[in-house]
Design a protein around this motif. Sequence first.
Motif, short mmCIF file in Angstrom:
data_model
loop_
_atom_site.label_atom_id
_atom_site.label_comp_id
_atom_site.label_asym_id
_atom_site.label_seq_id
_atom_site.Cartn_x
_atom_site.Cartn_y
_atom_site.Cartn_z
N THR A 165 34.40 29.62 34.47
CA THR A 165 35.61 29.47 33.68
C THR A 165 36.79 29.29 34.63
O THR A 165 36.71 29.67 35.80
CB THR A 165 35.85 30.70 32.77
N THR A 166 37.84 28.69 34.12
CA THR A 166 39.11 28.70 34.88
C THR A 166 39.94 29.85 34.32
O THR A 166 39.57 30.47 33.32
CB THR A 166 39.90 27.40 34.69
N THR A 167 41.08 30.10 34.95
CA THR A 167 42.03 31.05 34.36
C THR A 167 43.31 30.30 33.95
O THR A 167 44.42 30.80 34.07
CB THR A 167 42.35 32.20 35.33
N GLU A 168 43.08 29.05 33.50
CA GLU A 168 44.19 28.26 32.96
C GLU A 168 45.34 28.15 33.98
O GLU A 168 46.51 28.25 33.63
CB GLU A 168 44.72 28.85 31.64
N CYS A 226 37.10 29.96 38.74
CA CYS A 226 37.83 29.08 39.68
C CYS A 226 38.28 27.82 38.95
O CYS A 226 37.72 27.46 37.92
CB CYS A 226 36.95 28.73 40.88
N GLU A 227 39.30 27.17 39.51
CA GLU A 227 39.75 25.87 38.96
C GLU A 227 38.88 24.75 39.52
O GLU A 227 38.55 23.80 38.83
CB GLU A 227 41.20 25.59 39.35
N ALA A 228 38.56 24.87 40.81
CA ALA A 228 37.79 23.83 41.49
C ALA A 228 36.96 24.50 42.57
O ALA A 228 37.38 25.54 43.10
CB ALA A 228 38.74 22.80 42.13
N PHE A 258 45.69 34.14 41.02
CA PHE A 258 45.26 33.62 42.33
C PHE A 258 44.14 32.59 42.19
O PHE A 258 44.05 31.65 42.97
CB PHE A 258 44.86 34.75 43.28
N THR A 259 43.29 32.75 41.18
CA THR A 259 42.24 31.74 41.00
C THR A 259 42.87 30.45 40.48
O THR A 259 42.47 29.36 40.88
CB THR A 259 41.15 32.24 40.04
N GLY A 260 43.90 30.61 39.62
CA GLY A 260 44.58 29.44 39.06
C GLY A 260 45.29 28.65 40.14
O GLY A 260 45.38 27.42 40.08
N ARG A 261 45.80 29.35 41.14
CA ARG A 261 46.50 28.67 42.24
C ARG A 261 45.54 28.21 43.33
O ARG A 261 45.95 27.71 44.38
CB ARG A 261 47.55 29.63 42.85
N GLU A 262 44.25 28.43 43.09
CA GLU A 262 43.18 28.03 44.03
C GLU A 262 43.32 28.72 45.39
O GLU A 262 43.01 28.16 46.44
CB GLU A 262 43.09 26.50 44.17
N GLU A 263 43.81 29.96 45.35
CA GLU A 263 43.87 30.76 46.58
C GLU A 263 42.54 31.46 46.86
O GLU A 263 42.27 31.88 47.98
CB GLU A 263 44.98 31.83 46.46
#
Length: 378
Positions: free
Chosen positions: A349-352, A317-319, A356-361
Motif C-alpha cells: 500500500t502507499t500512504t497517499e 511505500c510509494e515506489a 516518511f513513506t509518502g515522501r519516499e524517505e
Amino acid sequence: MTDRLRTTALIVAAGSGSRAGGAVPKQYVLLGGKPLLRWAYEAFARHPAIDEVVVVIGAGAEAQARAALGDGARLVTGGASRRESVARGLAAVDGARVLVHDAARPFVPAAVIDRVIAALDEAEGAYPVLAVADTLVRDGAVVPRDGLARVQTPQGFRTEVLRAAHAGWPADEEATDDAQMVRRLGGRVVLVQGDAMLDKVTHPQDFAAAETRLAFETRSASGFDVHRLEAGEDLWLGGVLIPHDKGLSGHSDADVALHAITDALLGTIAAGDIGTHFPPSDPQWRGAESGQFLRHAAGLVAEQGGRIDFIDLTLICEAPKIGPHRPAMRARIAELLALPEGRVSVKATTTERLGFTGREEGIAAQAVATISLPEQPR
Ligand code: CTP
Ligand code: MG
C-alpha cells in the motif's frame, strides 16, 4: 474416604527401543519438539496426586536423560529386561503407592491416573485396559475376542505388594507386565478404563501416529520494520533484488520485508526480536543476507515442534510498485520457509504521499505470522 498416601510415579525408560529402529533410542526421539520420555514425565510431575517421579534409564544414558528432563529429575539405572528395570526402580521408590509407567506411552491422561489411584483404595493393584474392537486371528483363524482386552500403563500398586511380587519372581522367567506378576502371586488386582491416547510407540510408524495425537494451539504475532531509502544502495525486498533508483540502507542487506516476517515468527514463540538474535553491533552481520535471519527464526519454531501456517506481509511505500515483483517475492519467501506459495501472502500500500513513506524517505513493512505449536501448559 480417600487416604492421602504418598504416591510415586515410576517411569521405565531403560529399553533399547530395538523395534523402533533409529540411531537414537525411541525414548529420546523428539515428538512435537520434546523428547518422547518428557511427555510422560511432565504428565506425572504436574498431576496433583503424584508426589514424586522416579525415572529408570539405561546404563550410560544419564547425560541424555538429564538433557531431556532437566537437572531435577530422579534417575535410576535399569537392567537388561523391563522386569529388572522395574525392580531396580522400586528400590528408589518411597511412596506407599507406586504407578509404574512405560516411557514409550507418551500421552498420559490425568483421568487415567485418577482412576488407577482411586481403585487402589480397594485393591492392591489396578491397571488400565481397552476393549479389543478388531477381529483377531491367529494363523488366519479367528480367535474369539470376548474377554480380551489390551493392557496399558500406568499400573498402580501398593508398593510393598509390587516389591514382594518382584522379590518372589523366578529369575529365569520373563514378565513384561507388573499386574500379571502381582496377580500370579495372589494379589487383588482390578481393571480400570484405559485410553487410546496411551497407545505405545513401538514401531517406526507409531511416531507418525503419536504426532497425530498431539494437541496444537494457534499462535499469531506481528512484526514491523522500517529502513531508510538512499541513493547508491541495492533494494532487497522479500529476498528479491529490485531495480530502483534508490535502495534501503542498514547494517545487513536491509530487507525490511524479511525483517518484519522474522520478527513476526520470533513473536509467535516469544523469542525476542531480530536484534536479540543478530545484534546490529556485531560486525559479522554487516551486509548479511536477511534470508538467514528468516531461516533462523523458522528453525526456532520448528525446534519447538511448531508449523508455520501462514505469512501475511504488507509493504508500505510509494515506489517501487510492488505488484510486478509480488510473484517473485512470494516464491522466495515460500522457498526460504519451505512452505507452499499458497501459505504466503504479499500485499502493498502507499500512504497517499503522507509521512516518511509518502515522501519516499524510507520503506516500512509489517507482517503477521500464524503458526501451530504443540499445546503449551496454561
Ligand atoms: N524398558 C526398560 N528396561 C528394559 C526394557 C524396557 O526400562 N530393559 C522399558 C522401555 O524403555 C519402555 C517400556 O519398558 O518404556 C516398555 O518396553 P518396550 O516398549 O518394549 O521398549 P523397548 O524395550 O525399549 O523396545 P524394544 O522392545 O522394541 O527393544
Ligand atoms: Mg522391549
